[in-house]
Motif scaffolding. Structure first.
Motif, PDB file in Angstrom:
ATOM      1  N   TYR A  42       0.737  -1.086  -0.621  1.00 44.63           N
ATOM      2  CA  TYR A  42       0.228  -0.267   0.135  1.00 44.63           C
ATOM      3  C   TYR A  42       0.318   1.275  -0.621  1.00 44.63           C
ATOM      4  CZ  TYR A  42      -3.495  -3.308   1.786  1.00 44.63           C
ATOM      5  OH  TYR A  42      -3.970  -4.604   2.329  1.00 44.63           O
ATOM      6  N   TYR A  94       0.490   5.262   1.141  1.00 41.34           N
ATOM      7  CA  TYR A  94      -0.496   6.441   1.728  1.00 41.34           C
ATOM      8  C   TYR A  94      -0.139   7.980   1.246  1.00 41.34           C
ATOM      9  CZ  TYR A  94      -2.887   1.985   3.948  1.00 41.34           C
ATOM     10  OH  TYR A  94      -3.575   1.034   3.875  1.00 41.34           O
ATOM     11  N   GLN A 150      -0.256  11.647   3.392  1.00 40.57           N
ATOM     12  CA  GLN A 150      -1.063  12.483   4.318  1.00 40.57           C
ATOM     13  C   GLN A 150      -0.917  14.150   4.846  1.00 40.57           C
ATOM     14  OE1 GLN A 150       0.272  11.733   8.993  1.00 40.57           O
ATOM     15  NE2 GLN A 150      -1.254  12.069   9.774  1.00 40.57           N
ATOM     16  N   GLY A 162      -5.936  12.577   7.777  1.00 39.27           N
ATOM     17  CA  GLY A 162      -5.147  12.238   7.282  1.00 39.27           C
ATOM     18  C   GLY A 162      -5.241  10.889   6.539  1.00 39.27           C
ATOM     19  N   LEU A 163      -4.369   9.830   7.310  1.00 38.65           N
ATOM     20  CA  LEU A 163      -4.081   9.074   5.964  1.00 38.65           C
ATOM     21  C   LEU A 163      -4.896   8.565   4.877  1.00 38.65           C
ATOM     22  CD1 LEU A 163      -1.601   7.228   8.540  1.00 38.65           C
ATOM     23  CD2 LEU A 163      -0.896   8.010   5.990  1.00 38.65           C
ATOM     24  N   LEU A 218      -5.711   6.858   1.381  1.00 37.23           N
ATOM     25  CA  LEU A 218      -4.954   5.388   0.816  1.00 37.23           C
ATOM     26  C   LEU A 218      -4.777   5.883  -0.882  1.00 37.23           C
ATOM     27  CD1 LEU A 218      -4.205   2.325   0.200  1.00 37.23           C
ATOM     28  CD2 LEU A 218      -6.327   2.226   0.074  1.00 37.23           C
ATOM     29  N   GLU A 244      -6.770   4.155  -5.850  1.00 37.39           N
ATOM     30  CA  GLU A 244      -8.392   4.798  -5.409  1.00 37.39           C
ATOM     31  C   GLU A 244      -8.485   5.833  -5.052  1.00 37.39           C
ATOM     32  OE1 GLU A 244      -9.874   2.772  -2.550  1.00 37.39           O
ATOM     33  OE2 GLU A 244      -9.354   1.489  -3.942  1.00 37.39           O
ATOM     34  N   PHE A 259       3.363  13.991   3.766  1.00 32.30           N
ATOM     35  CA  PHE A 259       3.550  12.423   4.693  1.00 32.30           C
ATOM     36  C   PHE A 259       3.300  11.202   3.754  1.00 32.30           C
ATOM     37  CE2 PHE A 259       6.062  10.565   8.273  1.00 32.30           C
ATOM     38  CZ  PHE A 259       5.714   9.084   7.667  1.00 32.30           C
ATOM     39  N   LEU A 304       3.672   7.000   3.472  1.00 31.75           N
ATOM     40  CA  LEU A 304       4.296   6.124   4.070  1.00 31.75           C
ATOM     41  C   LEU A 304       3.952   4.902   3.373  1.00 31.75           C
ATOM     42  CD1 LEU A 304       4.816   5.355   7.015  1.00 31.75           C
ATOM     43  CD2 LEU A 304       1.563   4.382   7.103  1.00 31.75           C
ATOM     44  N   ALA A 364       3.147   0.470   3.092  1.00 29.78           N
ATOM     45  CA  ALA A 364       2.499  -0.672   4.581  1.00 29.78           C
ATOM     46  C   ALA A 364       2.584  -1.847   3.993  1.00 29.78           C
ATOM     47  CB  ALA A 364       1.012   0.265   4.764  1.00 29.78           C
ATOM     48  N   PHE A 366       4.605  -0.567   8.636  1.00 26.31           N
ATOM     49  CA  PHE A 366       5.197   0.980   7.975  1.00 26.31           C
ATOM     50  C   PHE A 366       6.069   0.583   7.927  1.00 26.31           C
ATOM     51  CE2 PHE A 366       0.308   1.016   8.337  1.00 26.31           C
ATOM     52  CZ  PHE A 366      -0.210   0.205   9.491  1.00 26.31           C
ATOM     53  N   ARG A 378       8.886  12.467   3.849  1.00 27.71           N
ATOM     54  CA  ARG A 378       8.193  13.626   4.497  1.00 27.71           C
ATOM     55  C   ARG A 378       8.558  14.590   3.061  1.00 27.71           C
ATOM     56  NH1 ARG A 378       5.350  15.942   7.285  1.00 27.71           N
ATOM     57  NH2 ARG A 378       5.527  13.525   9.492  1.00 27.71           N
TER      58      ARG A 378
END
Lengths: 112, 111
Positions: free
Chosen positions: B34, B36, B38, B43-44, B46, B59, B88, B90, B92, B102, B107
């Motif tokens: 995955y 993501y 932010q 929020g995070l 997808l 997505e 940010f 991320l 996963a 994760f 950044r």
């Protein structure tokens, strides 16, 4: 579609008082549920997880959460807040088909 | 043991430049992977997920793309960065539905 809803974007408590962070998820067959904490400029740290065992899950730092299937909820609690608990908290769900979904996050502020 | 490597940790890129963020996983095979994002104060979200080599689900439509050239490698790319791509990022992975791991995140600041 799968979704995870954290009902409060911001929660403020006084040090020593209880903490309640709420999380609801869209219904699915046997999801796995997690709570993670993110301190500023740090990575995600696992607090606890539910994977179809006991419905009351105990985690690190005095946190616990209860899985309520009938309410599709997984709320995070702590009896007494500490200043070091101030952070961003994420409810995360892995659905049976393997999709990993985050809630929007809740910022916890702890006042002295 | 199962680990996930994501790099770089921080990145400053000019608008219009390309982007490549890499994520690799160790200690497992055929993971779900995955990406993501932010954004500041959010929020995070997808962006992409992959259940196998060459299989990418998007997505959110945007100027980003993802690729999975190997079983345990997941790459996030852009041909031309926008200011709104700052945030940010991320990576996963999940093995089944009981474990999630994760990366440390990247950044990205687009200037």
């Amino acid at each position: 579609a799968q979704s995870v809803t954290q009902l409060d974007s911001h929660v403020s408590v006084s040090e020593g008082t209880p903490v309640l962070l709420r999380c609801n998820y869209s219904s699915s067959y046997s999801p796995s549920l997690f709570w993670y904490v993110q301190h500023p400029n740090k990575g995600l740290q696992l607090l606890l997880k539910y994977t179809s065992a006991a419905t009351l899950v105990k985690g690190i730092n005095g946190f616990e959460a209860e899985f309520k299937k009938s309410e599709t909820s997984f709320h995070l609690t702590k009896p007494s807040a500490h200043m070091s608990d101030a952070a961003e908290y994420f409810c995360v769900v892995i659905y049976a088909e393997g999709k990993l979904i985050f809630g929007q996050g809740t910022t916890l502020q702890v006042k002295p | 043991s199962q680990t996930i490597h994501q790099w770089p940790a921080t990145l400053v890129q000019p608008v219009g430049s390309p982007l490549s963020l890499e994520c690799t996983v160790e200690g497992t095979s055929n993971p779900n992977l995955y990406w993501y994002r932010q954004a500041a104060g959010r929020g995070l979200q997808l962006l992409f997920y992959s259940v196998g080599i060459g299989q990418i689900s998007s997505e959110v439509p945007q100027n980003l793309s993802a690729s999975r050239p190997q079983d345990r490698q997941f790459i996030l790319s852009s041909k031309k960065l926008l200011l709104s791509d700052s945030g940010f990022y991320l990576c996963a992975w999940t093995g089944g539905w009981t474990e999630a791991f994760f990366g440390q995140g990247t950044r990205l600041t687009v200037v």
